[in-house]
Design an enzyme around this catalytic site. Sequence first.
Site, mmCIF file in Angstrom:
data_model
loop_
_atom_site.group_PDB
_atom_site.id
_atom_site.type_symbol
_atom_site.label_atom_id
_atom_site.label_comp_id
_atom_site.label_asym_id
_atom_site.label_seq_id
_atom_site.Cartn_x
_atom_site.Cartn_y
_atom_site.Cartn_z
ATOM 1 N N HIS A 268 47.623 27.172 36.531
ATOM 2 C CA HIS A 268 47.724 27.742 37.884
ATOM 3 C C HIS A 268 47.165 26.763 38.898
ATOM 4 C CE1 HIS A 268 43.527 29.213 38.772
ATOM 5 N NE2 HIS A 268 43.436 29.381 37.470
ATOM 6 N N ASP A 280 38.508 25.226 38.415
ATOM 7 C CA ASP A 280 39.372 26.403 38.273
ATOM 8 C C ASP A 280 40.340 26.493 39.454
ATOM 9 O OD1 ASP A 280 40.464 28.823 37.534
ATOM 10 O OD2 ASP A 280 38.735 30.009 38.156
ATOM 11 N N GLU A 313 47.655 33.131 40.742
ATOM 12 C CA GLU A 313 47.006 33.559 39.492
ATOM 13 C C GLU A 313 45.724 34.315 39.785
ATOM 14 O OE1 GLU A 313 44.220 32.981 35.951
ATOM 15 O OE2 GLU A 313 43.986 32.526 38.079
ATOM 16 N N GLU A 314 44.976 33.827 40.762
ATOM 17 C CA GLU A 314 43.685 34.443 41.049
ATOM 18 C C GLU A 314 43.824 35.832 41.661
ATOM 19 O OE1 GLU A 314 41.021 33.424 39.969
ATOM 20 O OE2 GLU A 314 41.036 31.251 39.749
ATOM 21 N N ASP A 344 43.942 26.283 31.611
ATOM 22 C CA ASP A 344 43.213 26.892 32.715
ATOM 23 C C ASP A 344 41.732 26.610 32.526
ATOM 24 O OD1 ASP A 344 42.177 28.461 34.704
ATOM 25 O OD2 ASP A 344 43.179 30.310 34.095
ATOM 26 N N HIS A 444 34.069 30.220 40.460
ATOM 27 C CA HIS A 444 34.460 31.032 41.613
ATOM 28 C C HIS A 444 33.444 30.954 42.755
ATOM 29 C CE1 HIS A 444 37.661 33.871 39.634
ATOM 30 N NE2 HIS A 444 37.946 32.584 39.517
#
Length: 515
Positions: A268, A280, A313-314, A344, A444
């Site tokens: 992603h 990420d 994706e998130e 990922d 994140h």
Amino acid sequence: MAGRRTSALAGTLVALVVGTSALLAPPASAHDRGGHRLDPDRFAQQVTTRGVWRHLQELQRIADRHDGNRAALTDGYEASARYVERTLQRAGYRTHRDPFTFGLEVVDAASLTLEPGGTYEVDQMQYAPNSPDGGVRARAAVPVDPTGCTPEAWGDVATVGAIAVVSRGSCPFAQKAVTAQAAGAVGLVVYNNVEEMLFGTLGEEGLVQIPVAGMGMADGLAVVAAVTEGDVMLTLDTRFHEEERTSFNVLAETRTGRDDNVVMLGAHLDGVEEGPGINDNGSGSAVLLEVAVQLAKQKKHHNTVRFAWWGAEELGLIGSTAYVDELATKPGELDRIATYLNFDMVGSPNYVVGVYDADESTYPAPVDVPEGSAQTEAVLTGYFDGIGQPWVDTEFSGRSDYQAFIVNGVPASGLFTGADDIKTDAEAALFGGTAGIRHDPNYHTADDDLSNVSRAAIGIMAPAVAYATASLAQDTSAINGVKGPGKPGHHGPGKPGKRHGHHPAGEHRTLERAS
């Protein structure tokens, strides 16, 4: 990697409407089926950390120029896609944007106000109803057993007309909510048992009619402490509305290879709004891009290789799900995909060398694993074993873009260096790093920048991706019976069209932890 439901802009996928444009990458017809053998070991050496790092640096620059992030539906995502497209086109690929339209939850209110006290941030749980405008105002109630899983947990505590405040743990969030509502509560707040916001799900619609939210551990304990000192009033205000949005995936495939046997790889491209998203998932995107660039220099290989950089994706695996759902409506299209490999987070600073546990030797999977997935995993583990590199199984949990493939019967596996799980002593003994903290302490967050990516992890994972790509570009016979050049016959018992473990699209798509 998807691991939370909401962000400052928007939350969970509510409804998915697949785009109407063609979903395939450049038309897969009349590819050269020449029999020159691509050597996997040699190709693995051609995909270098230096090459991957150039792409990571550019993704960091893009984030720096676009409000510090590359999230879906932002200019940073658009710029990231343009960089991928330009790089692929310079390498000789034709690229394709695959649009999809989806319903998105936009947060209108997400707060818990303590009187006397202050206001705390909360997150509305997936499938919980909205509170009324302005929220629900009621006194607070805390159970004798902090987890609040059973009627007995509440003892003699007065719950009728109260907002229940309970701890995470011991049972699913849905059970806590049903128990609280049955006891007469008009709202429920579940505080976390670790130092972070709690993003949860009730698992399905209609379980309760009261608002339910998660909150961080420190804030939750502060509310509990206030309740123990005397009666306090709470106002729980959690509301969202739906908006239709459109984003896109970026697809490309090799000009060489047989069209009826496609090896697909994906990562992603979007990150979260909180930061640049360089591990990420800039890491997976950059490795995939460098593999594609180097593969374009190979004149001939037996199978078509298709690359995908997934969007949104998130926000709930939206781009990859839209892609697979669309292919599922076209007879034979999914059967053309021999296997799918997902990448990922492959540069975590406190990394493990993780391979998706498709053979379920360590972790049971939440779906029926398609036949051929264990053999796909074996390509990756076989490479690591061959070079003496330790590895561990990582859950085939559905928390990334392989989910839609496996629920539709397409074999899959992939690589992962860890996200928010805590590194164990055993993992530290195998891979170094620090036990007792997360594999990615900056998961994140705004600190997921270029300095958050481990060169050592990239140096292990990038050649592994390259090796698997080259190996499967030549021969997928162990997966589906389609043999490589110079081998007798083309199809075995698992030839395309004989999928096993097929599930309707959309099944088993819940990502959030439910307890």
